[in-house]
Design a protein around this motif. Structure first.
Motif, PDB file in Angstrom:
ATOM      1  N   THR A   1       1.205   4.293  -3.036  1.00 46.54           N
ATOM      2  CA  THR A   1       0.799   5.664  -2.734  1.00 46.54           C
ATOM      3  C   THR A   1       1.508   6.644  -3.675  1.00 46.54           C
ATOM      4  O   THR A   1       2.707   6.553  -3.891  1.00 46.54           O
ATOM      5  CB  THR A   1       1.151   6.013  -1.272  1.00 46.54           C
ATOM      6  OG1 THR A   1       0.468   5.097  -0.421  1.00 46.54           O
ATOM      7  CG2 THR A   1       0.744   7.428  -0.928  1.00 46.54           C
ATOM      8  N   LYS A   2       0.748   7.542  -4.243  1.00 46.89           N
ATOM      9  CA  LYS A   2       1.255   8.610  -5.122  1.00 46.89           C
ATOM     10  C   LYS A   2       1.938   8.069  -6.381  1.00 46.89           C
ATOM     11  O   LYS A   2       2.893   8.658  -6.874  1.00 46.89           O
ATOM     12  CB  LYS A   2       2.207   9.538  -4.377  1.00 46.89           C
ATOM     13  CG  LYS A   2       1.557  10.319  -3.263  1.00 46.89           C
ATOM     14  CD  LYS A   2       2.536  11.286  -2.636  1.00 46.89           C
ATOM     15  CE  LYS A   2       1.890  12.039  -1.499  1.00 46.89           C
ATOM     16  NZ  LYS A   2       2.795  12.952  -0.832  1.00 46.89           N
TER      17      LYS A   2
ATOM     18  N   GLN B   1       0.835  -1.211   0.000  1.00 45.44           N
ATOM     19  CA  GLN B   1       0.000   0.000   0.000  1.00 45.44           C
ATOM     20  C   GLN B   1       0.866   1.256   0.000  1.00 45.44           C
ATOM     21  O   GLN B   1       0.570   2.221  -0.709  1.00 45.44           O
ATOM     22  CB  GLN B   1      -0.938  -0.010   1.211  1.00 45.44           C
ATOM     23  CG  GLN B   1      -2.031  -1.035   1.103  1.00 45.44           C
ATOM     24  CD  GLN B   1      -2.802  -1.213   2.408  1.00 45.44           C
ATOM     25  OE1 GLN B   1      -2.307  -0.940   3.515  1.00 45.44           O
ATOM     26  NE2 GLN B   1      -4.025  -1.709   2.284  1.00 45.44           N
ATOM     27  N   ARG B   2       1.929   1.244   0.763  1.00 49.01           N
ATOM     28  CA  ARG B   2       2.826   2.407   0.792  1.00 49.01           C
ATOM     29  C   ARG B   2       3.515   2.600  -0.558  1.00 49.01           C
ATOM     30  O   ARG B   2       3.697   3.723  -1.013  1.00 49.01           O
ATOM     31  CB  ARG B   2       3.863   2.255   1.905  1.00 49.01           C
ATOM     32  CG  ARG B   2       3.273   2.390   3.285  1.00 49.01           C
ATOM     33  CD  ARG B   2       4.319   2.216   4.367  1.00 49.01           C
ATOM     34  NE  ARG B   2       3.731   2.316   5.691  1.00 49.01           N
ATOM     35  CZ  ARG B   2       4.429   2.253   6.820  1.00 49.01           C
ATOM     36  NH1 ARG B   2       5.751   2.081   6.779  1.00 49.01           N
ATOM     37  NH2 ARG B   2       3.829   2.353   7.987  1.00 49.01           N
TER      38      ARG B   2
ATOM     39  N   LYS C   1       9.772   8.352  -1.013  1.00 52.31           N
ATOM     40  CA  LYS C   1       9.197   7.014  -0.866  1.00 52.31           C
ATOM     41  C   LYS C   1       9.915   6.246   0.242  1.00 52.31           C
ATOM     42  O   LYS C   1       9.280   5.559   1.034  1.00 52.31           O
ATOM     43  CB  LYS C   1       9.281   6.253  -2.191  1.00 52.31           C
ATOM     44  CG  LYS C   1       8.562   4.940  -2.201  1.00 52.31           C
ATOM     45  CD  LYS C   1       7.061   5.069  -2.025  1.00 52.31           C
ATOM     46  CE  LYS C   1       6.406   5.543  -3.285  1.00 52.31           C
ATOM     47  NZ  LYS C   1       4.942   5.452  -3.254  1.00 52.31           N
TER      48      LYS C   1
END
Length: 119
Positions: free
Chosen positions: A18-19, A14-15, A54
């Motif tokens: 992200t973006k 999920q991380r 990140k």
């Protein structure tokens, strides 16, 4: 146990997602290794900025729920970066990225290492 490991992998995935831009791809290679394909960067400085952001997101502690309690884990992340060229086969690209990742691990984790492929 397996459930906690699954929770951890899901959180990391999920991380990583992200973006993401439409042109970026994230996939799990196996175990705790992921590949993140980034395209359309003109300078290594721009790419390093994105990777540093990140890395900061990935290394935040993770809270996992077990049967009877919640546990907070520290995360160590090693990032290996290689630039793809048309003449570089995918398998070789992954080999170079793996070498760069181990360079990061050898430097103490939570590092970003770039490697220039020999074509």
């Amino acid at each position: 146990g397996h459930d906690a490991g699954d929770q951890l992998l899901i959180t990391i995935a999920q991380r990583l997602n992200t973006k993401l831009r439409a042109s970026d791809i994230v996939a799990r290679l196996g175990g705790d290794e992921f590949i993140w394909i980034l395209t359309n960067y003109t300078t290594q400085k721009d790419l390093k900025k994105v990777l540093t952001e990140k890395l900061a997101m990935l290394t935040k502690p993770v809270k996992l729920k077990t049967d009877d309690k919640e546990v907070e884990l520290s995360i160590g992340v090693s990032i290996g970066v290689v630039e793809w060229h048309d003449e570089l086969a995918l398998k070789k690209l992954i080999t170079y990225a793996d070498k760069a990742m181990y360079k990061s691990k050898d430097n103490g984790k939570n590092q970003i290492s770039f490697i220039t492929p020999q074509t």
